[in-house]
Design a protein around this motif. Structure first.
Motif, PDB file in Angstrom:
ATOM      1  N   SER A  79       0.816  -1.214   0.000  1.00  0.00           N
ATOM      2  CA  SER A  79       0.000   0.000   0.000  1.00  0.00           C
ATOM      3  C   SER A  79       0.847   1.260   0.000  1.00  0.00           C
ATOM      4  N   GLN A  96      -4.030   4.156  -4.255  1.00  0.00           N
ATOM      5  CA  GLN A  96      -4.576   5.081  -3.262  1.00  0.00           C
ATOM      6  C   GLN A  96      -6.101   5.011  -3.199  1.00  0.00           C
ATOM      7  N   GLN A  97      -6.713   4.150  -4.003  1.00  0.00           N
ATOM      8  CA  GLN A  97      -8.170   4.091  -4.061  1.00  0.00           C
ATOM      9  C   GLN A  97      -8.738   3.187  -2.962  1.00  0.00           C
ATOM     10  N   THR A  98      -9.975   3.452  -2.597  1.00  0.00           N
ATOM     11  CA  THR A  98     -10.621   2.641  -1.563  1.00  0.00           C
ATOM     12  C   THR A  98     -11.002   1.272  -2.099  1.00  0.00           C
ATOM     13  N   ARG A  99     -11.233   1.151  -3.418  1.00  0.00           N
ATOM     14  CA  ARG A  99     -11.532  -0.134  -4.045  1.00  0.00           C
ATOM     15  C   ARG A  99     -10.286  -0.639  -4.757  1.00  0.00           C
ATOM     16  N   ARG A 100     -10.134  -1.932  -4.791  1.00  0.00           N
ATOM     17  CA  ARG A 100      -8.944  -2.526  -5.411  1.00  0.00           C
ATOM     18  C   ARG A 100      -9.170  -2.703  -6.918  1.00  0.00           C
TER      19      ARG A 100
END
Length: 509
Positions: A79, A96-100
């Motif tokens: 991360s 940096q996104q909340t979803r992969r």
């Protein structure tokens, strides 16, 4: 000239990943190999982070795993940021996104939380996953070390200048020296000398844009939004502190026609991004296009093509490297069997039969992305529709299948859904996995019944017999796996055993 007068079994033009992987595959079968590389020094900053980062498809991941190289090649993606060539931290925008995210089509991302892996019933979890990244430098270093350790000769500063082939051999002129080989393989890139000297027909579509990959410094790194952005003039991707990829729909006019200067990059970036961003330094830069061409055939007599020598297209989605390594995996064992004299009739021809359609599919996939990326109202309308589709379960799964190549399957004339596809990595009850039994480059006859009539089956030593049950059989009783990990035959009951001879005949003498 007879075979006994030849120096090398195979000469490979090009010491990139495709040529080196092919050399390693050939050496597993004891074939003598020489690799010729035109560049004096293959190392380049463009092959390092950040511009040298490449995502690997499932077939590539599985191929490296089956040869025991995956752990060496993989760059762990945690991360946190990674240092780039300037020593600064590389903040990968998609991390940096909340979803992969799982990948993208024309810059439109699909996400893991929408992918239904249940649609891939013959895929088993194992050491070879679906998301692995590497750098070109790391991949080439690992492959070069493996090749040299196996006895492959690698000569730099020796590009192929000319060659002539006869019934028995190919006479190659390279860097002022002449040598003979039984087979010549061009893995020498999009401007392949082997392809040009051999007069292979190269057909396709011309460029619509010039693409730029640059590493810059700027007065205000926050002036550009992070991530991929469509604009009225094109598209760009930005990740801090200064890694930028952008496309300028100029018909490919700038690519390799002029020096890449700070002033030019700033001008194009301002126009495409619609901002007044100011660049203070150009640390690294390269250009590329969406020109999509493919050789009409990958073989002419004793001369073959693989990788970018056989097909070129835009790097959108990172499929070029994977397509080329797939060529090498498919060709290696077939060419080795031909050299060693134990190939069934027509085995080498199946390289073209199997790989040429895959190349054509990838070129069309590249063209389709360009159609969505064009800075036109119709393309923006298409983008909206694709974003809706890719957010559905079926849509995300479909794009994952295409980008990851999880459903790649050759037509081997069988109705069984596993035949022609990559073999599941069966975990056997003795603690081993199928992938481990493919390390030596031979095929495997996997008999889950252990001690069945298949135990007496012999294929001239080119196939290893493994009689052991699996923790999950997937409804199968036996599987014949080619050296490249592709299933050649699958049996669900003992009644299917009588079909093994016919199924094995095209692949093993």
């Amino acid at each position: 000239m007879g075979d006994t007068d030849l120096i090398y079994d195979v000469v490979i033009a090009g010491a990139g990943p495709v040529g080196l992987f092919l050399a390693c595959e050939l050496r597993l079968a004891g074939v003598s190999v020489l690799v010729l590389e035109k560049a004096e020094e293959p190392r380049s900053a463009l092959k390092q982070l950040p511009l040298g980062m490449r995502g690997l498809s499932v077939p590539t991941i599985e191929g490296l795993y089956r040869r025991g190289m995956l752990e060496e090649v993989a760059v762990p993606l945690g991360s946190g940021g990674k240092p780039d060539v300037t020593g600064a931290k590389l903040e990968l925008h998609w991390m940096q996104q909340t979803r992969r995210p799982g990948g993208h089509f024309a810059g439109i991302q699909f996400f893991h939380d929408r992918i239904d892996a249940g649609k891939w019933p013959y895929r088993l979890e194992g050491p070879a996953g679906t998301n692995v990244a590497t750098t070109m430098e790391r991949l080439e270093s690992v492959l070069a070390a493996r090749a040299r350790a196996a006895g492959v000769g690698i000569l730099t500063g020796r590009g192929v200048d000319h060659f002539e082939q006869s019934k028995y051999c190919v006479k190659v002129s390279a860097g002022g020296s002449d040598l003979r080989c039984r087979w010549l393989v061009g893995c020498d890139g999009g401007r392949s000398a082997v392809r040009k000297v051999g007069n292979f027909k190269f057909v396709g579509t011309d460029a619509e844009f010039t693409g730029y990959s640059v590493l810059v410094e700027m007065t205000d790194p926050d002036q550009l939004p992070i991530g991929r952005r469509y604009t009225p003039a094109g598209m760009y991707t930005y990740q801090k502190p200064g890694t930028i990829a952008l496309v300028d729909f100029d018909g490919g006019a700038f690519h390799r026609t002029q020096p890449i200067t700070l002033e030019h990059v700033q001008s194009v970036l301002r126009r495409v991004s619609g901002t007044e961003v100011t660049l203070t330094a150009l640390r690294m830069a390269t250009t590329w296009t969406d020109r999509a061409y493919q050789a009409a055939t990958y073989r002419d007599g004793r001369v073959l093509l693989a990788g970018d020598a056989a097909h070129i297209h835009s790097p959108l989605g990172g499929q070029g490297l994977n397509l080329g390594l797939g060529d090498a995996m498919n060709l290696g064992w077939k060419l080795a069997a031909t050299v060693n004299g134990d190939a069934p009739a027509g085995l080498l021809d199946t390289y073209v039969v199997e790989r040429h359609p895959i190349g054509a599919q990838v070129l069309d996939w590249s063209r389709a992305q360009v159609a969505v990326m064009r800075p036109t109202p119709s393309s923006r309308a298409l983008e909206t529709i694709f974003r809706d589709i890719i957010e559905t379960i079926d849509g995300a799964t479909y794009f994952a299948e295409r980008v990851w190549a999880t459903r790649l399957r050759y037509d081997l004339g069988s109705s069984h859904p596993l035949v022609g596809a990559s073999a599941p990595d069966f975990e056997l009850v003795d603690g081993t996995r199928l992938g481990e039994h493919l390390r030596d480059g031979r095929g495997v006859l996997l008999d889950f019944e252990g001690g069945s009539p298949l135990a007496q089956y012999e294929l001239a030593g080119r196939v290893g017999y493994v009689g052991c049950d699996a923790r999950e059989r997937l409804g199968l009783s036996a599987v014949l796996v080619r050296p490249d990990g592709v299933v050649a035959w699958a049996a669900e009951t003992a009644a299917d055993y009588e079909t093994l001879d016919q199924a094995a005949k095209p692949w093993f003498s």
